[in-house]
Scaffold this motif. Structure first.
Motif, PDB file in Angstrom:
ATOM      1  N   SER A 169       0.850  -1.155  -0.146  1.00 46.53           N
ATOM      2  CA  SER A 169      -0.085   0.104  -0.016  1.00 46.53           C
ATOM      3  C   SER A 169       0.854   1.192  -0.074  1.00 46.53           C
ATOM      4  O   SER A 169       0.721   2.157  -0.839  1.00 46.53           O
ATOM      5  CB  SER A 169      -1.087   0.126   1.211  1.00 46.53           C
ATOM      6  OG  SER A 169      -1.746   1.015   1.079  1.00 46.53           O
TER       7      SER A 169
ATOM      8  N   ARG B 122       1.448   3.411  -3.403  1.00 42.60           N
ATOM      9  CA  ARG B 122       0.646   5.143  -3.076  1.00 42.60           C
ATOM     10  C   ARG B 122       1.838   6.036  -3.312  1.00 42.60           C
ATOM     11  O   ARG B 122       1.557   7.093  -3.995  1.00 42.60           O
ATOM     12  CB  ARG B 122      -0.048   5.165  -1.672  1.00 42.60           C
ATOM     13  CG  ARG B 122      -1.338   4.613  -1.666  1.00 42.60           C
ATOM     14  CD  ARG B 122      -1.910   4.354  -0.461  1.00 42.60           C
ATOM     15  NE  ARG B 122      -1.751   5.256   0.432  1.00 42.60           N
ATOM     16  CZ  ARG B 122      -1.883   4.957   1.805  1.00 42.60           C
ATOM     17  NH1 ARG B 122      -2.026   3.728   2.450  1.00 42.60           N
ATOM     18  NH2 ARG B 122      -1.660   6.005   2.862  1.00 42.60           N
TER      19      ARG B 122
ATOM     20  N   ARG C 140      -2.016   9.892   1.619  1.00 48.65           N
ATOM     21  CA  ARG C 140      -3.109   9.639   2.665  1.00 48.65           C
ATOM     22  C   ARG C 140      -4.416  10.154   2.154  1.00 48.65           C
ATOM     23  O   ARG C 140      -5.345   9.557   2.823  1.00 48.65           O
ATOM     24  CB  ARG C 140      -2.819  10.430   3.759  1.00 48.65           C
ATOM     25  CG  ARG C 140      -1.419  10.158   4.616  1.00 48.65           C
ATOM     26  CD  ARG C 140      -1.428  10.781   6.074  1.00 48.65           C
ATOM     27  NE  ARG C 140      -1.676  12.078   5.999  1.00 48.65           N
ATOM     28  CZ  ARG C 140      -0.891  12.995   5.537  1.00 48.65           C
ATOM     29  NH1 ARG C 140       0.377  12.714   5.266  1.00 48.65           N
ATOM     30  NH2 ARG C 140      -1.101  14.236   5.768  1.00 48.65           N
TER      31      ARG C 140
ATOM     32  N   LYS D 188      -6.585   5.341  -0.925  1.00 40.24           N
ATOM     33  CA  LYS D 188      -6.240   4.165  -0.524  1.00 40.24           C
ATOM     34  C   LYS D 188      -6.249   3.060  -1.514  1.00 40.24           C
ATOM     35  O   LYS D 188      -6.825   3.281  -2.735  1.00 40.24           O
ATOM     36  CB  LYS D 188      -7.298   3.712   0.458  1.00 40.24           C
ATOM     37  CG  LYS D 188      -8.817   3.527  -0.011  1.00 40.24           C
ATOM     38  CD  LYS D 188      -9.820   3.038   1.070  1.00 40.24           C
ATOM     39  CE  LYS D 188      -9.260   1.779   1.709  1.00 40.24           C
ATOM     40  NZ  LYS D 188     -10.578   1.448   2.294  1.00 40.24           N
TER      41      LYS D 188
END
Length: 201
Positions: free
Chosen positions: A150, A154, A169, A172
């Motif tokens: 993740s 990201r 942040r 997701k």
């Protein structure tokens, strides 16, 4: 060329909401089923790359076997090193390490022992992706699957979109999700966090 960015399937730590980082946790039963469904969803893969961590490799192996490929391990695709918080929930990490949690969450350059900076994560993941693209272009590949984590994925997507790193942040990536980056004169995101292949589960 297209990069099919896959977050690994679910683990028991994901199920409990625990930080994993580079702790080598395998897929749970649901995660293995997610990996199978993701493999079924993909139509083509000229190459399959994976982080060295077990949960990523197990997910990649399901995909690679469908297309009769071998998984290529890329060390730079591993997850952010967060051993300071391994096995804790987000709430526990915030409570037990309030200063470190706030600084790491807001400053991409912040790192202490047991916490890798998000800037370093992005630097090594982008380097790995550039290396993969260059290698697979020479091989004549058009569809390349990259299985990672993740925070790692990201950070790469922020780079593709030209976003400040702290904005990772703001979106997701679910377990066994699919995102696609198209590589032409410059990379562009054409799909984000698609999980339609899991809806029948």
């Amino acid at each position: 060329m297209k990069l099919y960015l896959v977050r690994h399937g679910e683990t028991s730590w994901n199920e409990k909401g625990l930080w994993q980082g580079i702790a080598d946790v395998p897929l749970n039963e649901r995660g293995r089923n997610q990996a199978k469904k993701l493999a079924e969803r993909l139509k083509k893969a000229d190459a399959v790359y994976s982080s060295p961590l077990m949960r990523s490799f197990e997910t990649a192996k399901e995909i690679a076997e469908k297309f009769e490929k071998k998984v290529k391990i890329e060390e730079g695709l591993k997850e952010c090193e967060i051993s300071l918080w391994n096995g804790l929930t987000v709430e526990e990490a915030m409570r037990e390490y309030p200063y470190e949690f706030k600084k790491w969450s807001t400053d991409p350059n912040f790192e202490v022992e047991g916490l890798e900076s998000m800037k370093n994560v992005q630097k090594r993941v982008v380097k790995s992706m550039i290396k993969i693209v260059a290698r697979e272009r020479l091989n004549g590949s058009n569809d390349v699957v990259v299985v990672s984590h993740s925070l790692s994925l990201r950070s790469f997507i922020c780079w593709v979109l030209g976003l400040p790193l702290h904005l990772h942040r703001n979106f997701k990536l679910d377990n066994a999700s699919l995102s696609i980056v198209e590589i032409e004169s410059k990379p562009r995101l054409i799909l984000l966090n698609d999980t339609c292949h899991l809806e029948s589960s």
